[in-house]
Design a protein around this motif. Structure first.
Motif, PDB file in Angstrom:
ATOM      1  N   GLU A   1       0.841  -1.194   0.000  1.00  0.00           N
ATOM      2  CA  GLU A   1       0.000   0.000   0.000  1.00  0.00           C
ATOM      3  C   GLU A   1       0.880   1.249   0.000  1.00  0.00           C
ATOM      4  OE1 GLU A   1      -3.510   2.101   2.727  1.00  0.00           O
ATOM      5  OE2 GLU A   1      -2.446   0.317   3.431  1.00  0.00           O
ATOM      6  N   GLU A   2       0.562   2.177  -0.869  1.00  0.00           N
ATOM      7  CA  GLU A   2       1.309   3.429  -0.930  1.00  0.00           C
ATOM      8  C   GLU A   2       0.709   4.420   0.054  1.00  0.00           C
ATOM      9  OE1 GLU A   2       2.558   6.800  -4.252  1.00  0.00           O
ATOM     10  OE2 GLU A   2       2.168   4.745  -4.877  1.00  0.00           O
ATOM     11  N   VAL A   3       1.520   4.882   0.984  1.00  0.00           N
ATOM     12  CA  VAL A   3       1.030   5.806   2.017  1.00  0.00           C
ATOM     13  C   VAL A   3       1.959   7.005   2.117  1.00  0.00           C
ATOM     14  CG1 VAL A   3       0.033   3.921   3.355  1.00  0.00           C
ATOM     15  CG2 VAL A   3       2.334   4.683   3.867  1.00  0.00           C
ATOM     16  N   ASP A   4       1.427   8.085   2.643  1.00  0.00           N
ATOM     17  CA  ASP A   4       2.221   9.287   2.848  1.00  0.00           C
ATOM     18  C   ASP A   4       3.145   9.097   4.040  1.00  0.00           C
ATOM     19  OD1 ASP A   4       2.665  12.168   4.029  1.00  0.00           O
ATOM     20  OD2 ASP A   4       2.008  12.436   1.955  1.00  0.00           O
ATOM     21  N   VAL A   5       4.334   9.642   3.940  1.00  0.00           N
ATOM     22  CA  VAL A   5       5.320   9.513   5.020  1.00  0.00           C
ATOM     23  C   VAL A   5       4.765  10.042   6.334  1.00  0.00           C
ATOM     24  CG1 VAL A   5       7.565  10.320   5.837  1.00  0.00           C
ATOM     25  CG2 VAL A   5       7.308   9.562   3.476  1.00  0.00           C
ATOM     26  N   ASP A   6       3.939  11.080   6.283  1.00  0.00           N
ATOM     27  CA  ASP A   6       3.380  11.661   7.500  1.00  0.00           C
ATOM     28  C   ASP A   6       2.497  10.684   8.270  1.00  0.00           C
ATOM     29  OD1 ASP A   6       4.643  14.027   6.877  1.00  0.00           O
ATOM     30  OD2 ASP A   6       2.916  14.865   5.815  1.00  0.00           O
ATOM     31  N   GLU A   7       2.034   9.624   7.609  1.00  0.00           N
ATOM     32  CA  GLU A   7       1.152   8.662   8.257  1.00  0.00           C
ATOM     33  C   GLU A   7       1.928   7.534   8.945  1.00  0.00           C
ATOM     34  OE1 GLU A   7      -1.747   7.197   5.538  1.00  0.00           O
ATOM     35  OE2 GLU A   7      -2.244   9.171   4.738  1.00  0.00           O
ATOM     36  N   LEU A   8       3.245   7.495   8.769  1.00  0.00           N
ATOM     37  CA  LEU A   8       4.059   6.453   9.384  1.00  0.00           C
ATOM     38  C   LEU A   8       4.300   6.741  10.860  1.00  0.00           C
ATOM     39  CD1 LEU A   8       6.795   5.950   6.612  1.00  0.00           C
ATOM     40  CD2 LEU A   8       4.694   4.649   6.947  1.00  0.00           C
ATOM     41  N   ASP A   9       4.296   5.676  11.657  1.00  0.00           N
ATOM     42  CA  ASP A   9       4.540   5.815  13.092  1.00  0.00           C
ATOM     43  C   ASP A   9       5.841   5.142  13.523  1.00  0.00           C
ATOM     44  OD1 ASP A   9       2.050   7.134  13.585  1.00  0.00           O
ATOM     45  OD2 ASP A   9       1.059   5.176  13.444  1.00  0.00           O
ATOM     46  N   GLY A  10       6.430   4.369  12.629  1.00  0.00           N
ATOM     47  CA  GLY A  10       7.616   3.591  12.997  1.00  0.00           C
ATOM     48  C   GLY A  10       7.235   2.146  13.238  1.00  0.00           C
TER      49      GLY A  10
ATOM     50  N   VAL B   1       6.930  -1.985   7.673  1.00  0.00           N
ATOM     51  CA  VAL B   1       7.862  -2.626   6.755  1.00  0.00           C
ATOM     52  C   VAL B   1       7.701  -1.985   5.393  1.00  0.00           C
ATOM     53  CG1 VAL B   1       8.546  -4.772   5.624  1.00  0.00           C
ATOM     54  CG2 VAL B   1       7.789  -4.807   8.005  1.00  0.00           C
ATOM     55  N   LEU B   2       8.792  -1.419   4.873  1.00  0.00           N
ATOM     56  CA  LEU B   2       8.743  -0.713   3.601  1.00  0.00           C
ATOM     57  C   LEU B   2       9.298  -1.582   2.482  1.00  0.00           C
ATOM     58  CD1 LEU B   2      10.030   2.844   4.628  1.00  0.00           C
ATOM     59  CD2 LEU B   2       7.722   1.884   4.811  1.00  0.00           C
ATOM     60  N   LYS B   3       8.741  -1.393   1.296  1.00  0.00           N
ATOM     61  CA  LYS B   3       9.238  -2.071   0.100  1.00  0.00           C
ATOM     62  C   LYS B   3       9.968  -1.044  -0.748  1.00  0.00           C
ATOM     63  CE  LYS B   3       7.839  -4.761  -3.936  1.00  0.00           C
ATOM     64  NZ  LYS B   3       6.706  -5.329  -4.724  1.00  0.00           N
ATOM     65  N   GLU B   4      11.245  -1.293  -0.965  1.00  0.00           N
ATOM     66  CA  GLU B   4      12.071  -0.361  -1.734  1.00  0.00           C
ATOM     67  C   GLU B   4      12.899  -1.136  -2.739  1.00  0.00           C
ATOM     68  OE1 GLU B   4      14.360   1.465   1.347  1.00  0.00           O
ATOM     69  OE2 GLU B   4      12.826   2.972   1.797  1.00  0.00           O
TER      70      GLU B   4
ATOM     71  N   GLU C   1      13.826  11.199   7.717  1.00  0.00           N
ATOM     72  CA  GLU C   1      14.688  11.270   6.543  1.00  0.00           C
ATOM     73  C   GLU C   1      13.938  10.967   5.247  1.00  0.00           C
ATOM     74  OE1 GLU C   1      17.814   8.538   7.253  1.00  0.00           O
ATOM     75  OE2 GLU C   1      18.445   9.448   9.163  1.00  0.00           O
ATOM     76  N   LEU C   2      12.665  10.579   5.373  1.00  0.00           N
ATOM     77  CA  LEU C   2      11.863  10.238   4.201  1.00  0.00           C
ATOM     78  C   LEU C   2      10.960  11.396   3.828  1.00  0.00           C
ATOM     79  CD1 LEU C   2      10.751   6.656   5.335  1.00  0.00           C
ATOM     80  CD2 LEU C   2      12.672   7.230   3.821  1.00  0.00           C
ATOM     81  N   ASP C   3      10.524  11.418   2.584  1.00  0.00           N
ATOM     82  CA  ASP C   3       9.555  12.427   2.144  1.00  0.00           C
ATOM     83  C   ASP C   3       8.672  11.834   1.061  1.00  0.00           C
ATOM     84  OD1 ASP C   3      11.188  12.305  -0.081  1.00  0.00           O
ATOM     85  OD2 ASP C   3      12.111  14.243   0.242  1.00  0.00           O
ATOM     86  N   GLY C   4       7.549  12.488   0.822  1.00  0.00           N
ATOM     87  CA  GLY C   4       6.626  12.025  -0.207  1.00  0.00           C
ATOM     88  C   GLY C   4       5.842  10.817   0.252  1.00  0.00           C
ATOM     89  N   THR C   5       5.780   9.810  -0.579  1.00  0.00           N
ATOM     90  CA  THR C   5       5.055   8.586  -0.261  1.00  0.00           C
ATOM     91  C   THR C   5       5.995   7.383  -0.308  1.00  0.00           C
ATOM     92  OG1 THR C   5       4.434   8.235  -2.586  1.00  0.00           O
ATOM     93  CG2 THR C   5       2.896   9.494  -1.199  1.00  0.00           C
ATOM     94  N   VAL C   6       5.620   6.361   0.398  1.00  0.00           N
ATOM     95  CA  VAL C   6       6.414   5.123   0.425  1.00  0.00           C
ATOM     96  C   VAL C   6       5.452   3.942   0.286  1.00  0.00           C
ATOM     97  CG1 VAL C   6       8.307   6.037   1.809  1.00  0.00           C
ATOM     98  CG2 VAL C   6       6.302   5.058   2.941  1.00  0.00           C
ATOM     99  N   GLU C   7       6.011   2.785  -0.087  1.00  0.00           N
ATOM    100  CA  GLU C   7       5.213   1.567  -0.195  1.00  0.00           C
ATOM    101  C   GLU C   7       5.383   0.740   1.078  1.00  0.00           C
ATOM    102  OE1 GLU C   7       6.574  -0.272  -3.837  1.00  0.00           O
ATOM    103  OE2 GLU C   7       4.819   0.515  -4.914  1.00  0.00           O
ATOM    104  N   VAL C   8       4.265   0.484   1.753  1.00  0.00           N
ATOM    105  CA  VAL C   8       4.268  -0.258   3.006  1.00  0.00           C
ATOM    106  C   VAL C   8       3.764  -1.670   2.755  1.00  0.00           C
ATOM    107  CG1 VAL C   8       3.284  -0.403   5.329  1.00  0.00           C
ATOM    108  CG2 VAL C   8       3.920   1.823   4.376  1.00  0.00           C
TER     109      VAL C   8
END
Length: 268
Positions: free
Chosen positions: A202-211, A214-217, A231-238
């Motif tokens: 799922e693609e989510v905004d970095v601001d929604e991450l709590d720590g 698990v990210l897919k990169e 250190e992240l910005d934009g969106t990431v795949e969780v």
């Protein structure tokens, strides 16, 4: 099964059941280790007490042996990235807390084998249901699966052809049923691949991450801490993993109830 051993089974089921609730209801699937650890320590203690009452080391030995074997497999799977540490502890809890129903070498061995194969069977059904639900909820999954099957068409054809040749050569009884099951597994494998690569991402905004997510990169997965989020910005795949803990209490109930998948495999 004496009162102490009976209580050990109940304790193991109760702690794993509560852990399952945490696993399913928690947003990240966080399961406190205390539940499985309680089952492990309680199982060892209750079987030690049973050994003291009976004047025989067998109850404690069976608990230690089953727990050690189950733990070895559980942590090996963890190191291979097949599941989380809580799941490894859950498998350990089954071994230490519920190693037998009948206090005999044959009873211990049969119960442990039945427990393991029941666990595999429950895990298979549970994974299939979980994956199907995720696939139905994921928009565009059908197109992704179609593309996967098309890309693998040559390999799938070879696998189906090879299975046909092997089963035809061996002239096995119920060869048609075995071949159909093999073909099902070949396509199921691709289905689960697409679920893992697409439906669980799922693609989510970095601001929604709590720590702890698990990210897919770049086709690799890694956990992210609260410190790394800045250190992240934009969106990431969780990556959303399989909530596996409910499999353990379910396998225990089936085994204690006398159901065994292994018997059906051998006897048909």
């Amino acid at each position: 099964m004496t009162v102490l051993v009976h209580f050990s089974h109940i304790l193991t089921f109760a702690t794993l059941f509560i852990a399952s609730i945490f696993d399913v209801r928690s947003e990240l699937g966080d399961v406190p280790d205390e539940f499985a650890v309680t089952a492990i320590i309680g199982g060892l203690g209750l079987h030690a007490a049973e050994s003291f009452i009976l004047g025989s080391w067998n109850p404690l030995i069976y608990s230690v042996v089953a727990g050690t074997i189950f733990s070895f497999y559980g942590w090996f799977a963890y190191w291979k990235g097949m599941w989380g540490g809580a799941d490894a502890l859950g498998l350990s809890a089954l071994g230490f807390g519920a190693p037998y129903l009948v206090l005999s070498a044959s009873g211990f061995i049969s119960h442990s084998f039945n427990m393991f194969f029941n666990l595999v069977a429950v895990a298979f059904v549970y994974t299939l249901v979980f994956a199907s639900i995720r696939a139905l909820k994921k928009k565009g999954f059908g197109e992704q699966l179609r593309d996967k099957l098309y890309d693998d068409r040559l390999r799938i054809g070879l696998e189906l052809g090879l299975a046909l040749v092997i089963f035809g050569f061996l002239s096995l009884q119920n060869a048609a049923v075995i071949y159909a099951a093999t073909a099902f597994m070949i396509f199921l494998y691709r289905f689960l691949q697409v679920v893992e690569e697409y439906a669980l991402v799922e693609e989510v905004d970095v601001d929604e991450l709590d720590g702890g997510e698990v990210l897919k990169e770049d086709d690799k997965i890694r956990g992210v801490s609260e410190e790394e989020i800045s250190e992240l910005d934009g969106t990431v795949e969780v990556m959303h993993g399989l909530r596996f803990m409910p499999v353990f209490p379910a396998a225990l109930v089936l085994t204690d109830a006398g159901f065994t998948v292994l018997q059906y495999i051998i006897l048909g």
